[in-house]
Scaffold this motif. Sequence first.
Motif, PDB file in Angstrom:
ATOM      1  N   ASP A  41      21.830  -3.253  33.588  1.00 36.94           N
ATOM      2  CA  ASP A  41      21.199  -2.002  33.159  1.00 36.94           C
ATOM      3  C   ASP A  41      20.972  -1.191  34.433  1.00 36.94           C
ATOM      4  O   ASP A  41      20.196  -1.602  35.298  1.00 36.94           O
ATOM      5  CB  ASP A  41      19.874  -2.315  32.456  1.00 36.94           C
ATOM      6  N   VAL A  42      21.664  -0.054  34.569  1.00 37.51           N
ATOM      7  CA  VAL A  42      21.552   0.722  35.803  1.00 37.51           C
ATOM      8  C   VAL A  42      20.927   2.085  35.563  1.00 37.51           C
ATOM      9  O   VAL A  42      21.142   2.706  34.522  1.00 37.51           O
ATOM     10  CB  VAL A  42      22.918   0.905  36.515  1.00 37.51           C
ATOM     11  N   GLN A  43      20.144   2.516  36.541  1.00 39.32           N
ATOM     12  CA  GLN A  43      19.718   3.899  36.622  1.00 39.32           C
ATOM     13  C   GLN A  43      20.837   4.631  37.347  1.00 39.32           C
ATOM     14  O   GLN A  43      21.440   4.092  38.282  1.00 39.32           O
ATOM     15  CB  GLN A  43      18.430   4.034  37.435  1.00 39.32           C
ATOM     16  N   VAL A  44      21.125   5.863  36.932  1.00 41.18           N
ATOM     17  CA  VAL A  44      22.218   6.620  37.515  1.00 41.18           C
ATOM     18  C   VAL A  44      21.656   7.737  38.388  1.00 41.18           C
ATOM     19  O   VAL A  44      20.964   8.634  37.894  1.00 41.18           O
ATOM     20  CB  VAL A  44      23.140   7.203  36.424  1.00 41.18           C
ATOM     21  N   GLU A  81      18.764  -5.383  36.549  1.00 43.08           N
ATOM     22  CA  GLU A  81      18.788  -3.935  36.761  1.00 43.08           C
ATOM     23  C   GLU A  81      19.302  -3.588  38.145  1.00 43.08           C
ATOM     24  O   GLU A  81      19.250  -4.390  39.071  1.00 43.08           O
ATOM     25  CB  GLU A  81      17.382  -3.333  36.582  1.00 43.08           C
ATOM     26  N   GLY A  82      19.783  -2.338  38.274  1.00 44.56           N
ATOM     27  CA  GLY A  82      20.254  -1.825  39.551  1.00 44.56           C
ATOM     28  C   GLY A  82      20.283  -0.309  39.520  1.00 44.56           C
ATOM     29  O   GLY A  82      19.801   0.313  38.570  1.00 44.56           O
ATOM     30  N   MET A  83      20.858   0.272  40.559  1.00 43.11           N
ATOM     31  CA  MET A  83      21.028   1.723  40.610  1.00 43.11           C
ATOM     32  C   MET A  83      22.468   2.019  40.978  1.00 43.11           C
ATOM     33  O   MET A  83      23.007   1.461  41.943  1.00 43.11           O
ATOM     34  CB  MET A  83      20.078   2.368  41.616  1.00 43.11           C
ATOM     35  N   LEU A  84      23.090   2.901  40.176  1.00 38.88           N
ATOM     36  CA  LEU A  84      24.456   3.337  40.427  1.00 38.88           C
ATOM     37  C   LEU A  84      24.400   4.730  41.033  1.00 38.88           C
ATOM     38  O   LEU A  84      23.894   5.666  40.416  1.00 38.88           O
ATOM     39  CB  LEU A  84      25.272   3.356  39.135  1.00 38.88           C
ATOM     40  N   PHE A  85      24.912   4.856  42.243  1.00 35.42           N
ATOM     41  CA  PHE A  85      24.998   6.136  42.928  1.00 35.42           C
ATOM     42  C   PHE A  85      26.380   6.717  42.634  1.00 35.42           C
ATOM     43  O   PHE A  85      27.389   6.047  42.851  1.00 35.42           O
ATOM     44  CB  PHE A  85      24.820   5.946  44.433  1.00 35.42           C
ATOM     45  N   ARG A 115      20.064   6.136  32.214  1.00 33.36           N
ATOM     46  CA  ARG A 115      20.487   4.732  32.310  1.00 33.36           C
ATOM     47  C   ARG A 115      21.789   4.524  31.567  1.00 33.36           C
ATOM     48  O   ARG A 115      22.097   5.230  30.617  1.00 33.36           O
ATOM     49  CB  ARG A 115      19.412   3.806  31.724  1.00 33.36           C
ATOM     50  N   LEU A 116      22.539   3.519  32.018  1.00 32.64           N
ATOM     51  CA  LEU A 116      23.715   3.075  31.279  1.00 32.64           C
ATOM     52  C   LEU A 116      23.935   1.601  31.544  1.00 32.64           C
ATOM     53  O   LEU A 116      23.315   1.016  32.427  1.00 32.64           O
ATOM     54  CB  LEU A 116      24.944   3.923  31.606  1.00 32.64           C
ATOM     55  N   LYS A 117      24.799   1.004  30.727  1.00 32.33           N
ATOM     56  CA  LYS A 117      25.104  -0.423  30.841  1.00 32.33           C
ATOM     57  C   LYS A 117      26.458  -0.592  31.536  1.00 32.33           C
ATOM     58  O   LYS A 117      27.419   0.117  31.223  1.00 32.33           O
ATOM     59  CB  LYS A 117      25.179  -1.082  29.464  1.00 32.33           C
TER      60      LYS A 117
END
Length: 159
Positions: free
Chosen positions: A51-54, A75-79, A40-42
């Motif tokens: 707050d994203v999952q990578v 929250e989200g997800m960063l591809f 995770r990162l901000k």
Amino acid sequence: MLPIRRALRHAFLAATLTALLPLGGASAWAQEGPQLNLPRLKLGAGMYQIDVQVASSALERQIGLMNRKDMPQHEGMLFVFEVPAVQCFWMKNTLLPLTAAFVADDGTIVNLADMKPQTTDSHCSSQPVRYVLEMNQGWFAKKGIKAGQKLRGAPFDGR
């Protein structure tokens, strides 16, 4: 002689496909639950923190947010992709309506796409990008975040 060549070609093709399946071909389709333990990162978007999952490996990107029944609004997800390219996303086995932000190396949102759950409709970046940020559908609109604005955070710092 021809039947032997054909048999060898078929055997080679079968061996190649069998060898590739563990790399992600069948794994993502068999994914039973959501992937929740990614790094995770901000990130910052305007005055908002995300707050994203990578998802950075091919398999993590392929699974994405499949099978998630809910996701907190912040929250989200960063591809993350190795090189910029036109990125296209679809929502097979994804239960949540999402918005994808296609993001350039410097954090600039190139374009946004609302995506309906459980469809194979393709949603693509309007130009080559290395990053795609998926959030709950409507999050960007509610926060007034539009194409042309920049995201902040580690992936975009110093670019």
